[in-house]
Design a protein around this motif. Structure first.
Motif, short mmCIF file in Angstrom:
data_model
loop_
_atom_site.label_atom_id
_atom_site.label_comp_id
_atom_site.label_asym_id
_atom_site.label_seq_id
_atom_site.Cartn_x
_atom_site.Cartn_y
_atom_site.Cartn_z
N PRO A 102 70.91 -149.94 15.41
CA PRO A 102 71.99 -148.06 15.30
C PRO A 102 72.92 -148.09 17.05
O PRO A 102 74.08 -147.84 16.97
N ASN A 103 72.05 -148.81 18.31
CA ASN A 103 72.55 -148.78 19.14
C ASN A 103 73.19 -149.06 19.18
O ASN A 103 74.69 -149.22 20.17
N LEU A 104 74.01 -150.86 18.72
CA LEU A 104 74.78 -151.61 18.36
C LEU A 104 76.22 -151.05 17.71
O LEU A 104 77.03 -152.29 18.01
N PHE A 105 75.98 -150.48 16.81
CA PHE A 105 77.48 -149.28 16.53
C PHE A 105 77.48 -148.42 16.27
O PHE A 105 77.51 -147.72 15.50
N TYR A 106 76.94 -147.83 17.24
CA TYR A 106 77.01 -146.28 18.01
C TYR A 106 78.48 -145.51 17.33
O TYR A 106 78.13 -144.53 16.57
N ASP A 107 79.47 -145.49 17.91
CA ASP A 107 80.66 -145.32 16.72
C ASP A 107 80.66 -144.59 15.84
O ASP A 107 80.55 -144.07 14.90
N ARG A 108 80.16 -145.56 15.10
CA ARG A 108 80.09 -146.01 13.68
C ARG A 108 79.10 -144.96 12.75
O ARG A 108 79.16 -143.98 12.09
N VAL A 109 77.68 -145.51 13.59
CA VAL A 109 76.37 -144.07 13.18
C VAL A 109 77.03 -142.41 13.42
O VAL A 109 76.71 -141.70 12.78
N GLU A 110 77.51 -142.63 14.93
CA GLU A 110 77.74 -141.48 14.78
C GLU A 110 78.75 -140.68 14.20
O GLU A 110 78.45 -139.48 13.71
N ARG A 111 79.57 -141.23 13.67
CA ARG A 111 80.36 -140.65 13.04
C ARG A 111 80.11 -140.09 11.18
O ARG A 111 80.30 -139.31 10.85
N ALA A 112 79.28 -141.52 10.86
CA ALA A 112 78.07 -140.72 9.71
C ALA A 112 77.12 -139.84 9.79
O ALA A 112 77.27 -139.16 9.20
N ASN A 113 76.71 -139.69 10.89
CA ASN A 113 75.40 -138.68 11.30
C ASN A 113 76.25 -137.24 11.28
O ASN A 113 76.04 -136.04 10.61
N ASP A 114 77.64 -137.55 11.34
CA ASP A 114 78.32 -135.94 11.94
C ASP A 114 78.46 -135.22 10.62
O ASP A 114 77.97 -134.44 10.35
N SER A 166 68.94 -143.91 12.08
CA SER A 166 70.78 -143.56 11.98
C SER A 166 69.99 -142.89 13.60
O SER A 166 70.80 -142.13 13.74
N GLY A 167 69.05 -142.96 14.39
CA GLY A 167 68.74 -142.45 15.69
C GLY A 167 69.53 -143.08 16.74
O GLY A 167 69.82 -144.18 16.38
N LEU A 168 69.68 -142.12 17.53
CA LEU A 168 71.06 -142.88 17.93
C LEU A 168 70.49 -141.94 19.76
O LEU A 168 69.78 -141.62 20.23
N VAL A 169 71.16 -142.52 21.00
CA VAL A 169 70.21 -142.77 22.51
C VAL A 169 71.44 -142.03 22.92
O VAL A 169 72.82 -142.48 22.61
N ASN A 170 71.17 -140.00 22.76
CA ASN A 170 72.48 -139.53 23.49
C ASN A 170 73.23 -139.60 24.07
O ASN A 170 72.67 -140.22 26.13
N LEU A 171 74.28 -140.20 24.59
CA LEU A 171 74.91 -140.03 26.13
C LEU A 171 75.46 -138.92 26.42
O LEU A 171 75.94 -137.75 25.89
N GLY A 172 75.41 -138.25 27.94
CA GLY A 172 75.05 -137.15 28.21
C GLY A 172 76.58 -137.02 29.49
O GLY A 172 77.62 -138.27 28.51
N LEU A 173 76.72 -136.09 29.83
CA LEU A 173 78.30 -135.59 29.86
C LEU A 173 78.47 -136.92 31.35
O LEU A 173 80.11 -136.78 30.25
N ASP A 174 78.23 -137.14 32.17
CA ASP A 174 78.80 -138.41 32.61
C ASP A 174 78.66 -139.47 31.89
O ASP A 174 79.47 -140.86 33.24
N LEU A 175 78.30 -140.19 31.15
CA LEU A 175 78.55 -141.11 30.49
C LEU A 175 79.75 -140.43 29.36
O LEU A 175 80.07 -141.83 28.90
N ARG A 176 79.46 -140.13 28.31
CA ARG A 176 81.08 -139.79 27.14
C ARG A 176 82.09 -138.75 27.86
O ARG A 176 82.96 -139.03 26.82
#
Length: 553
Positions: free
Chosen positions: A25-37, A64-74
């Motif tokens: 899922p981390n290869l499709f980060y934006d898509r998975v994140e939007r679906a999770n939200d 659908s688990g992702l590595v959450n990006l911290g403040l300094d990365l996102r």
């Protein structure tokens, strides 16, 4: 023939396949994140065709688990707030006044009349009319003191009482101030966490710094002001008896009273009894709704104690106005039409749907016990976060390329296998971070880069042991078996010390330090696993299929 039990082979293959699936899922980060939200909002009861379409961006049957990006990365907001602990002293004195008044009034023949004077907000100043009754009055008020709880049981009294003529001054003791300060900051920390969690932000960092400061980092928000608007409101809800309604901003509310402006009526003020009948601390629920005229409002419900006080007061004061005060502004002052025994009610005012929802969120999360002063605030833009990601990715790729080139140049075919195991190691690490929902920060990226360098250490130990056995005259199969057997203890011992260091950093560190410790600790575990099992499986499959007469390591 190199022997590796079937169950070990199956376990290694299953771990590799599982890691590939969990990390994908981390290869499709934006898509998975939007679906999770979208799925989170649907689960909360909010639905629309747009949300359904967003939820369908990623199949529900896939991880659908992702590595959450911290403040300094996102990007996001960084705030440092100072809790105004002195605010609590004033509210404590206000709450103590009725008890002091009633205790002294019970012995009016000795102490005379009792009045409150406003001198220092954090102290309770009480004047009695009989000078001869001062010693008795001091004794009575001191009798209201309670011991400050400590680890060893009851300690010093929570209040100190002094007298200057007929004026008695009550203040919190030093022990109680220290305990109150600690409780206030802890409560503020928890309420800030609840408020931020209510709006569904991703992996915020909310930690205490020093005696009275709180650090808040919220990734993914547009500005620091958004977070300030959410957590900066104290949302202190109280219900007060109304003494009078006036347009005079200098009107005297009388002893024990306070003058409060009306929120939606410019120039209008209410003189209120300072002691509330019930407070927002006794609320158990608040939900946005609509009043009988279809206008946005907020329904609320009290706990049994608040419901009882609310019911008794409304039963005894039918026909009298009753002020609902939010953050020292009267938002509504309805006339009590009948007793309200159920402990439920509705707050009406000049609300929009959005403001009624925000107020309900604040009330559910609870009132901040004291005001906040923001000492530091900054917004990290998404562009800067993307630059950090690119820099981290570049560093990881360069480190990976150098390590792969070195290991292949040193060990040939065995180096190729170790390089393949290194790629699997990184996949395992990403999968583990995704499963536990870890937040990746720049120090965490540094931990991953360090893991790449450390990952080959175990392989180097194994390959050097194999070389030693070959020099001693052992056959290829025997040399490989002995190499893995004899290197195992050295590998485990070498990595245990680093793992202990990572554990110390995690438990004693905070914020970015813990992020580094997480990636370092998980990287050590995955590195040992790939060195002892994944590369051995590769070597076993190669050797058993080719049956070479000699081995060059």
């Amino acid at each position: 023939m190199i022997f590796m039990p079937l169950w070990q082979r199956l376990l290694v293959v299953a771990a590799i396949v599982g890691a590939l699936v969990l990390a994908a899922p981390n290869l499709f980060y934006d898509r998975v994140e939007r679906a999770n939200d979208a799925r989170a909002q649907i689960a909360a009861g909010i639905t629309s065709p747009e949300l359904e379409a967003e939820a369908a961006l990623w199949p529900a049957w896939l991880p659908s688990g992702l590595v959450n990006l911290g403040l300094d990365l996102r990007g996001g907001a960084h705030l440092l707030a100072e809790v105004q602990v002195e605010d609590v002293y004033e509210s404590r004195m206000d709450a103590l006044w009725p008890e002091v008044r009633d205790a002294l009034a019970a012995e009016r023949e000795t102490v005379g009349f009792v009045t409150r004077e406003q001198i220092v907000p954090t102290e309770l100043s009480v004047r009695i009319s009989e000078p001869s009754g001062v010693p008795r009055a001091v004794e009575i008020v001191r009798g209201l003191a309670r011991p400050v709880p400590t680890l060893t049981g009851g300690g010093a009294p929570d209040i100190e009482v002094t007298a200057d003529g007929t004026l008695l001054t009550v203040r919190l003791s030093e022990a109680e101030r220290a305990a109150t300060d600690d409780r206030t900051v802890r409560q503020a920390l928890e309420i800030i966490r609840r408020r931020i969690d209510e709006v569904g932000t991703r992996e915020p960092t909310i930690v205490r710094q020093g005696a009275d400061r709180i650090l808040v980092q919220v990734p993914g928000v547009g500005s620091a002001q958004e977070v300030k608007d959410l957590i900066g409101t104290t949302a202190q809800l109280t219900f007060h008896p109304v003494i009078q309604r006036t347009t005079d901003p200098a009107a005297d509310p009388g002893p024990g009273g306070m003058l409060v402006p009306a929120l939606d009526e410019p120039g209008v003020f209410y003189a209120l009894d300072r002691t509330p009948v019930v407070t927002g601390e006794q609320l158990v629920d608040a939900q946005p709704s609509f009043d009988q005229n279809g206008r946005p409002a907020v329904n609320f419900r009290f706990n049994p104690q608040g419901a009882r006080a609310f019911g008794e007061y409304t039963a005894q004061n039918i026909g009298e106005p009753f002020a609902i005060v939010l953050d020292n502004e009267v938002i509504s002052a309805p006339v009590i039409q009948s007793a309200i025994p159920g402990g439920s009610g509705i707050i009406t005012g000049n609300f929009t749907v959005e403001s009624s929802t925000d107020l309900a969120v604040l009330l559910r999360a609870g009132a901040l016990p004291a005001g906040l002063t923001f000492l530091e605030e900054r917004t990290v833009g998404p562009e800067l976060g993307q630059d950090s990601i690119e820099a981290g990715r570049t560093a990881a790729l360069i480190g990976l390329a150098v390590v792969v080139a070195y290991i292949i140049a040193s060990y040939g075919l065995f180096g190729v296998m170790a390089s393949a195991a290194l790629a699997i190691n990184i996949t395992l690490l990403v999968a583990a971070l995704s499963v536990i929902g870890a937040t990746l920060t720049l120090p965490g990226l540094a931990g991953i880069v360090l893991t790449i360098g450390m990952a080959v250490d175990a392989n180097v130990l194994v390959f050097e042991r194999i070389r030693e056995e070959l020099r001693r005259g052992a056959g290829p199969a025997r040399a490989i078996d002995l190499g893995y057997q004899k290197a195992m203890s050295a590998i485990v011992d070498a990595n245990i010390t680093t793992l202990i260091t990572a554990g110390v950093l995690f438990f004693l560190g905070a914020g970015p330090v813990r992020g580094f410790a997480v990636t370092l600790g998980l990287g050590i575990v995955t590195s040992v696993f790939t060195a002892l099992f994944v590369t051995r499986l590769m070597v076993s499959v190669w050797f058993n299929s080719r049956r070479p007469k000699t081995v060059v390591v």
